[in-house]
Scaffold this motif. Structure first.
Motif, PDB file in Angstrom:
ATOM      1  N   ALA A 153      -3.824  -6.877 -10.331  1.00 24.42           N
ATOM      2  CA  ALA A 153      -2.440  -6.677  -9.892  1.00 24.42           C
ATOM      3  C   ALA A 153      -2.267  -5.348  -9.189  1.00 24.42           C
ATOM      4  CB  ALA A 153      -1.498  -6.766 -11.088  1.00 24.42           C
ATOM      5  N   ILE A 154      -2.616  -4.242  -9.901  1.00 17.81           N
ATOM      6  CA  ILE A 154      -2.387  -2.897  -9.378  1.00 17.81           C
ATOM      7  C   ILE A 154      -3.675  -2.085  -9.478  1.00 17.81           C
ATOM      8  CG2 ILE A 154      -1.058  -0.758  -9.600  1.00 17.81           C
ATOM      9  CD1 ILE A 154       1.167  -2.298 -10.894  1.00 17.81           C
ATOM     10  N   SER A 186      10.892  -6.385  -9.314  1.00 21.09           N
ATOM     11  CA  SER A 186      10.408  -7.526  -8.542  1.00 21.09           C
ATOM     12  C   SER A 186       9.377  -8.321  -9.326  1.00 21.09           C
ATOM     13  CB  SER A 186       9.751  -7.049  -7.232  1.00 21.09           C
ATOM     14  OG  SER A 186      10.614  -6.248  -6.462  1.00 21.09           O
ATOM     15  N   ASN A 187       9.171  -9.560  -8.886  1.00 22.91           N
ATOM     16  CA  ASN A 187       8.022 -10.359  -9.303  1.00 22.91           C
ATOM     17  C   ASN A 187       6.986 -10.345  -8.190  1.00 22.91           C
ATOM     18  OD1 ASN A 187       9.185 -11.478 -11.824  1.00 22.91           O
ATOM     19  ND2 ASN A 187      10.607 -12.489 -10.432  1.00 22.91           N
ATOM     20  N   PHE A 188       5.717 -10.334  -8.586  1.00 23.26           N
ATOM     21  CA  PHE A 188       4.607 -10.363  -7.625  1.00 23.26           C
ATOM     22  C   PHE A 188       3.766 -11.592  -7.928  1.00 23.26           C
ATOM     23  CE2 PHE A 188       6.057  -6.079  -7.411  1.00 23.26           C
ATOM     24  CZ  PHE A 188       5.726  -5.607  -6.151  1.00 23.26           C
ATOM     25  N   ILE A 189       3.756 -12.526  -6.984  1.00 23.90           N
ATOM     26  CA  ILE A 189       3.144 -13.832  -7.226  1.00 23.90           C
ATOM     27  C   ILE A 189       2.193 -14.178  -6.076  1.00 23.90           C
ATOM     28  CG2 ILE A 189       3.599 -16.281  -7.590  1.00 23.90           C
ATOM     29  CD1 ILE A 189       6.469 -15.428  -8.452  1.00 23.90           C
ATOM     30  N   ILE A 241      -0.579  -4.363  -5.513  1.00 25.99           N
ATOM     31  CA  ILE A 241      -0.190  -3.000  -5.150  1.00 25.99           C
ATOM     32  C   ILE A 241      -1.393  -2.075  -5.228  1.00 25.99           C
ATOM     33  CG2 ILE A 241       1.256  -1.011  -5.752  1.00 25.99           C
ATOM     34  CD1 ILE A 241       3.196  -2.959  -7.094  1.00 25.99           C
ATOM     35  N   TYR A 242      -1.549  -1.246  -4.207  1.00 21.52           N
ATOM     36  CA  TYR A 242      -2.472  -0.114  -4.235  1.00 21.52           C
ATOM     37  C   TYR A 242      -1.618   1.138  -4.124  1.00 21.52           C
ATOM     38  CZ  TYR A 242      -6.176   3.163  -2.896  1.00 21.52           C
ATOM     39  OH  TYR A 242      -7.036   4.228  -2.856  1.00 21.52           O
ATOM     40  N   THR A 243      -1.783   2.058  -5.088  1.00 20.15           N
ATOM     41  CA  THR A 243      -0.952   3.258  -5.059  1.00 20.15           C
ATOM     42  C   THR A 243      -1.772   4.525  -5.234  1.00 20.15           C
ATOM     43  OG1 THR A 243       0.949   4.390  -6.068  1.00 20.15           O
ATOM     44  CG2 THR A 243      -0.456   3.096  -7.556  1.00 20.15           C
ATOM     45  N   TYR A 288       0.877  -1.176   0.000  1.00 22.59           N
ATOM     46  CA  TYR A 288       0.000   0.000   0.000  1.00 22.59           C
ATOM     47  C   TYR A 288       0.906   1.215   0.000  1.00 22.59           C
ATOM     48  CZ  TYR A 288      -3.259   3.614   1.506  1.00 22.59           C
ATOM     49  OH  TYR A 288      -4.002   4.763   1.578  1.00 22.59           O
ATOM     50  N   SER A 289       0.683   2.131  -0.937  1.00 18.93           N
ATOM     51  CA  SER A 289       1.604   3.251  -1.074  1.00 18.93           C
ATOM     52  C   SER A 289       0.868   4.561  -1.303  1.00 18.93           C
ATOM     53  CB  SER A 289       2.558   3.001  -2.253  1.00 18.93           C
ATOM     54  OG  SER A 289       3.363   4.127  -2.490  1.00 18.93           O
TER      55      SER A 289
END
Length: 301
Positions: A198-199, A147-150, A166-168, A137-138
């Motif tokens: 994903a995002i 990076s990889n996100f799995i 990811i939440y941005t 969370y950003s």
């Protein structure tokens, strides 16, 4: 308080009714080298809480840390420009949970800037009545991720979950420089409704940059979405490849200085965008279904 370099592993520590299961910093730490494993907090930050402080580079893996509320492994809040340096290591199986409220950032909750992440985010999650950012969370302004996100996930038991990985609210840069960055198996669960996401960009001022260069490849098998009018920039050099193998929604998408953008995943999809601009020299690959006379379609609002 100023501390120099910290070297060593932190395993099984707990902060009860407080922040930072292993480390709480409100001063300056030059570097941290070591793994942080199975630390926990009944507040935020299962492993490291950086509150109005500065920490340089952190090298090590974050595995199985947990917190109530924010930041299963890391909670970062500061008024300085770069409160955390470069983070090199994997984030695996960290989680932030809340039984009666919202939860942010299964691995990291970032309210202040970080220089970069380099490492994989695997099976982290945030779970609460509402939840955002299964891995990250950003709300900070800018940082680089290689990076990889799995298999990360955000789970809301009675409301909305946003950002499986990811939440941005700010600016993030996904970089594949002579390597790969892949998003696969990330999702949200909103009161039982699953979305392979994903995002999620939480505001029109948010910007997501995908940068593939020096034969780098970025692949999204999960969708990208957000508040209407956020920016999605696809950049790199003529050797870079960006694979979009799920939908993109509500973005102002700009494509420039990247070798190829590949949408081919065996399904014809609709990409509902706010707008789209592209350099003439970019190569595209699209799904075309000749039998049913269909193809990938780009729709501007």
């Amino acid at each position: 308080t100023n501390i120099g370099n910290i070297t060593g592993n932190f395993v099984g520590n707990n902060a009860r009714y407080s922040f930072g299961g292993a480390i709480y910093n409100s001063g300056t730490i030059d570097t941290i080298t070591g793994d942080l494993i199975s630390n926990s907090s009944s507040g935020s930050a299962g492993a490291i809480a950086n509150y109005q402080g500065t920490i340089g580079d952190i090298t090590g893996d974050f595995i199985g840390n947990s917190a109530l509320g924010y930041g299963g492994a890391i909670y970062n809040y500061a008024s300085s420009k770069c409160a955390l340096g470069n983070l090199s290591g994997n984030f695996i199986g960290n989680y932030a949970i809340s039984l009666s409220s919202y939860s942010y950032g299964g691995a990291a909750s970032l309210m202040a800037d970080v220089s970069s992440f380099s490492g994989d985010f695997i099976e982290n999650y945030a779970s609460g009545t509402s939840a955002s950012g299964g891995a990250i969370y950003s709300s900070c302004s800018s940082y680089h991720i290689n990076s990889n996100f799995i298999g990360n996930r955000a789970i809301a038991t009675s409301s909305t979950a946003l950002g499986g990985a990811i939440y941005t609210l700010g600016n993030i840069n996904i970089v594949a420089d002579s390597g790969t960055s892949e998003f696969i198996g990330n999702y949200t669960d909103s009161a039982g409704v699953r979305d392979d996401n994903a995002i999620y960009a939480g505001g029109s001022g948010a910007r997501i940059t995908l940068n593939a260069k020096n034969n780098g490849t970025i692949t999204f098998n999960d969708n990208i979405k957000g508040y209407s009018g956020y920016t999605l920039k696809l950049v790199g050099d003529d050797t870079g490849v960006i694979n979009i193998h799920n939908t993109v929604s509500n973005a102002k998408m700009t494509v420039s200085d990247v070798g190829k953008v590949d949408f081919v995943d065996g399904k014809t999809r609709e990409y509902n965008l706010y707008s789209m601009t592209s350099d003439a020299g970019v190569k595209y690959a699209l799904d075309i279904d000749l039998t049913n006379k269909k193809s990938d379609k780009f729709i501007m609002s």
